[in-house]
Design an enzyme around this catalytic site. Structure first.
Site, PDB file in Angstrom:
ATOM      1  N   ARG A  62     -10.260 -65.157   3.761  1.00 59.70           N
ATOM      2  CA  ARG A  62      -9.192 -65.805   4.545  1.00 59.70           C
ATOM      3  C   ARG A  62      -7.852 -65.635   3.832  1.00 59.70           C
ATOM      4  NH1 ARG A  62      -8.077 -71.040   4.414  1.00 59.70           N
ATOM      5  NH2 ARG A  62     -10.221 -71.687   4.048  1.00 59.70           N
ATOM      6  N   TYR A 115       7.481 -64.069  26.230  1.00 56.81           N
ATOM      7  CA  TYR A 115       6.082 -64.055  26.675  1.00 56.81           C
ATOM      8  C   TYR A 115       5.615 -65.497  26.942  1.00 56.81           C
ATOM      9  CZ  TYR A 115       1.023 -63.731  26.192  1.00 56.81           C
ATOM     10  OH  TYR A 115      -0.322 -63.853  26.387  1.00 56.81           O
ATOM     11  N   ASP A 186      10.652 -60.356  18.167  1.00 56.04           N
ATOM     12  CA  ASP A 186       9.347 -59.876  18.620  1.00 56.04           C
ATOM     13  C   ASP A 186       9.562 -58.443  19.105  1.00 56.04           C
ATOM     14  OD1 ASP A 186       7.111 -59.157  20.118  1.00 56.04           O
ATOM     15  OD2 ASP A 186       6.703 -61.212  20.748  1.00 56.04           O
ATOM     16  N   LYS A 211      -1.003 -54.401  21.262  1.00 53.78           N
ATOM     17  CA  LYS A 211      -0.364 -53.484  22.212  1.00 53.78           C
ATOM     18  C   LYS A 211      -0.215 -52.083  21.587  1.00 53.78           C
ATOM     19  CE  LYS A 211      -0.217 -57.219  24.730  1.00 53.78           C
ATOM     20  NZ  LYS A 211       0.005 -58.374  23.930  1.00 53.78           N
TER      21      LYS A 211
HETATM   22  C1  LIG Z   1       5.892 -59.740  23.750  1.00 52.49           C
HETATM   23  C2  LIG Z   1       4.597 -60.385  23.369  1.00 52.49           C
HETATM   24  N1  LIG Z   1       4.523 -61.113  22.246  1.00 52.49           N
HETATM   25  C3  LIG Z   1       3.385 -61.727  21.867  1.00 52.49           C
HETATM   26  C4  LIG Z   1       2.244 -61.635  22.625  1.00 52.49           C
HETATM   27  C5  LIG Z   1       0.977 -62.331  22.169  1.00 52.49           C
HETATM   28  O1  LIG Z   1       0.145 -61.404  21.549  1.00 52.49           O
HETATM   29  P1  LIG Z   1      -1.474 -61.552  21.478  1.00 52.49           P
HETATM   30  O2  LIG Z   1      -1.980 -61.441  22.875  1.00 52.49           O
HETATM   31  O3  LIG Z   1      -1.853 -60.397  20.604  1.00 52.49           O
HETATM   32  O4  LIG Z   1      -1.746 -62.872  20.865  1.00 52.49           O
HETATM   33  C6  LIG Z   1       2.259 -60.881  23.809  1.00 52.49           C
HETATM   34  C7  LIG Z   1       1.039 -60.763  24.630  1.00 52.49           C
HETATM   35  O5  LIG Z   1       1.042 -60.207  25.686  1.00 52.49           O
HETATM   36  C8  LIG Z   1       3.471 -60.238  24.187  1.00 52.49           C
HETATM   37  O6  LIG Z   1       3.558 -59.521  25.318  1.00 52.49           O
END
Ligand SMILES: Cc1ncc(COP(=O)(O)O)c(C=O)c1O
Length: 404
Positions: A62, A115, A186, A211
């Site tokens: 961890r 998101y 992000d 992604k």
């Molecule tokens: C721009 C963005 N940030 C964060 C996330 C969250 O990521 P995760 O699904 O890997 O937890 C997403 C998920 O679609 C996203 O599109």
């Protein structure tokens, strides 16, 4: 090639070699999967030294794991940061940043279009812990400046935004925020070689690795990249202790494999998205196409200066209010159901093209009022261009539009 002579190396060279030294046990070239929860000590003294940090080494997965560490070193090199911590999901990474760096009484400026789950954490959860939150359109630098208060500690945003594809001038936000306010970006929608927020002045970059970075649709993971000090805190508090949202060794192995082809994949995703965006602009029943790489986009200049001229692999579009008697929403449903190549699925950055309806899918947990405030209409559709041949993706759209 070792870490030292990667200095000055190009993007693809770093993506392939960074973090990857041949394995010390048998010389394996691929990073071994250290699938273990704990690590044995040679002696009590050895264990004590590893716990108190006077000796390097792993104690418990961890807190740290060699496969995950190889991924972290590669990601730090790819984003150009001092260090990186990998997490078990993008949300694990994002929550760990927020829960580590913010405290009661602090104020956060958050992009007004983020998101759905990020929106819930920042706008619904943080206020429960006494943190003030102001949503702002960060593409508008005057609005960011006007929202700053004496207790502002962080500006958090996505660029391009999900799903409206607005682009924020990262260097501009840092200029407005100044030294004492952390700028957190992000970068999921525009990973290197497209956009490198740290080089633009941001303090921290987060990604949903799920992604483009992993890129093969078979892993959920996240990363945070930044200064060694910030990452040490986020690793020790947010990831290891508070969320415990660590990235598993097998997932780290798959991501390391995916990252080695990131440059080629991302360029192809962007080229395919541009081709589809241009095609959609020519379809009479399409009301608007949101894609920053289009010459008609207000963000076209920023794509050249901040996004390496590449844009992104994602676009959104909206159908006309009345398509042969169908509302935009009904026509959109019919269009998606008629597609044969693109899959109806959330997520993005997979080899296969994916299409989804934000109001009922990725942003369904955002209230209709906030969705309206964000500009996410019921007729909006988001498309993630895959790696297929652009002509085949477009031919699929053509046959689906013909059914309306
Ligand atoms: C721009 C963005 N940030 C964060 C996330 C969250 O990521 P995760 O699904 O890997 O937890 C997403 C998920 O679609 C996203 O599109």
């Amino acid at each position: 090639m070792n870490e030292t002579n990667l200095e000055g190396a190009g993007f693809m060279t770093r993506a392939i070699h960074a973090g990857q030294e041949p394995d010390q046990a048998f010389g394996a070239l691929a990073v071994p999967i250290y699938q273990t929860s704990t690590f044995c000590f040679d002696s009590v003294e050895d264990g004590m030294a590893k716990f108190d940090g006077t000796k390097d080494g792993y104690v418990y997965s961890r807190g740290g794991n060699p496969t995950r560490r190889a991924l972290e070193l590669k990601m730090a090199a790819i984003e150009g940061g001092e260090d990186c911590v990998a997490a078990g999901s993008g949300m694990g990474a994002i929550s760990s940043v927020l829960l580590t760096l913010l405290a009661a009484g602090d104020h956060v400026i958050v992009g007004d279009c983020v998101y759905g789950c990020t929106n819930v954490v920042i706008r619904d959860v943080l206020p429960k812990f006494g943190i003030e939150v102001t949503p702002v359109d960060t593409a508008d630098l005057d609005a960011v400046a006007a929202a700053i208060r004496p207790n502002t500690k962080m500006v958090y945003f996505e660029t391009p935004t999900n799903p409206l594809m607005k682009v924020t001038d990262i260097a501009g936000v840092k200029r407005v925020a100044g030294e004492n306010i952390r700028v957190v970006v992000d970068n999921t929608f525009a990973p290197p070689p497209v956009q490198r927020p740290l080089a633009c002045g941001a303090d921290i970059v987060v990604h949903s690795v799920t992604k483009y970075l992993n890129g093969h649709g078979d892993v959920i993971a996240g990363v945070v990249v930044g200064t060694a000090d910030d990452i040490a805190q986020i690793r020790n508090i947010g990831v290891t202790k508070v969320s415990g949202a660590i990235c598993a060794p097998f997932d780290a192995f798959l991501i390391i494999r995916g990252l080695q082809t990131l440059g080629m994949r991302v360029e192809r995703h962007c080229a395919n998205a541009l081709a589809v965006a241009r095609y959609l602009e020519s379809v009479p029943c399409v009301k608007r196409v949101l894609y920053p790489g289009l010459e008609s986009s207000p963000y076209h200049e920023l794509v050249k200066t901040q996004m390496n001229g590449l844009g992104t692999g994602i676009l959104s579009f909206e159908l006309a209010d009345n398509v042969n008697g169908l509302s935009g929403f009904e026509a959109g449903k019919k269009l998606l159901n008629a597609l044969r190549l693109s899959h109806i699925a959330v997520s993005l950055g997979d080899p296969a093209s994916l299409i989804q309806h934000p109001a009922s899918m990725t942003h369904h947990n955002v209230s209709p009022e906030v969705r309206a405030e964000m500009g996410i209409t019921d007729g909006l559709i988001r498309f993630s261009a895959g790696l297929e041949d652009a002509e085949d993706i477009i031919a699929d759209f053509k046959q689906a539009f013909a059914t309306l």
